[in-house]
Design an enzyme around this catalytic site. Structure first.
Site: not given
Length: 175
Positions: A47, A52, A102-103, A144-145, A148
Site C-alpha cells: 500500500g 508518503q 512501512c515504505l 495502516h494506509e 497515514h
C-alpha cells in the site's frame, strides 16, 4: 507514469492530517493515483498513501496479493485499488497483532495492534464506491494506509516495543 519519491520518517508531511480530495476524477488526481500504483509496485509494497509521496490528500492505494491473503473470511486477493476520501471503522471488538513494515520507515517491522475486522468505504477516480467489510491482511493494510491520512505512523500504535526491530534481526529471532 512515474516513480514517486517516498517521504521518510521525520518528514513533516507524514505527521499532517490530510485534506479531502475535492474532485476524485480530476486529471491531476488520476495521474497521482497512476504514479502511486507504479511506485507501490516498484517498491514493492502492499500500500501507499498520498502523504508518503509528499501530497497531503485523503487517498491511498493498496493491493492484497495471493501470497498475502489468508483463510480469514473476506481476506481474498485484490488487485491494485484506490480509496479516495475513505472512512474506516471497526466491525467488532476483536483486536489482533499484525506484523507491519512501512515504505517510509525502511528496514524495520513491528507487531501492531489492529482491529481484526473493519468496514471501509470511499470512491475511486470515477466516483464509484469502493470498500466493504474485511478481515485479515486486507483489514490490516487498509488500517495502516488510513492511519497515514491522519499523520499516524505504525510505531505510534504499538504497545510492546519488544516486538519492534530491524528486519534482519527479527528474522534471525524467528519473528
Amino acid at each position: 507514469m512515474a516513480i514517486l519519491k517516498i517521504a521518510r520518517m521525520g518528514h513533516p508531511v507524514l505527521l499532517e492530517k490530510c485534506q479531502p480530495v475535492a474532485d476524485p476524477g480530476a486529471p491531476e488526481i488520476r495521474r497521482l493515483v497512476a504514479d502511486m500504483m507504479e511506485t507501490m509496485e516498484d517498491a514493492p509494497g502492499a500500500g501507499l498513501a498520498a502523504p508518503q509521496v509528499h501530497i497531503p490528500l485523503r487517498l491511498f492505494v493498496f493491493r492484497v496479493q495471493p501470497t498475502r491473503a489468508s483463510d480469514v473470511p473476506d481476506d481474498t486477493p485484490i488487485g491494485n485499488t484506490v480509496v479516495i476520501n475513505p472512512i474506516v471503522e471497526p466491525a467488532g471488538e476483536e483486536r489482533v497483532l499484525r506484523w507491519e513494515g512501512c515504505l517510509s520507515i525502511p528496514g524495520l517491522r513491528a507487531a501492531v495492534p489492529r482491529w481484526a475486522r473493519i468496514r471501509y468505504s470511499g470512491v475511486d477516480c470515477d466516483g464509484n464506491p469502493v470498500g466493504g467489510e474485511v478481515g485479515g491482511f486486507h483489514a490490516g493494510v487498509v488500517q495502516h494506509e488510513y492511519d497515514h491520512l491522519d499523520g499516524i505512523l505504525y510505531p505510534m500504535r504499538m504497545n510492546d516495543f519488544r516486538l519492534f526491530g530491524f528486519n534482519e534481526e527479527m528474522s534471525r529471532a524467528g519473528l
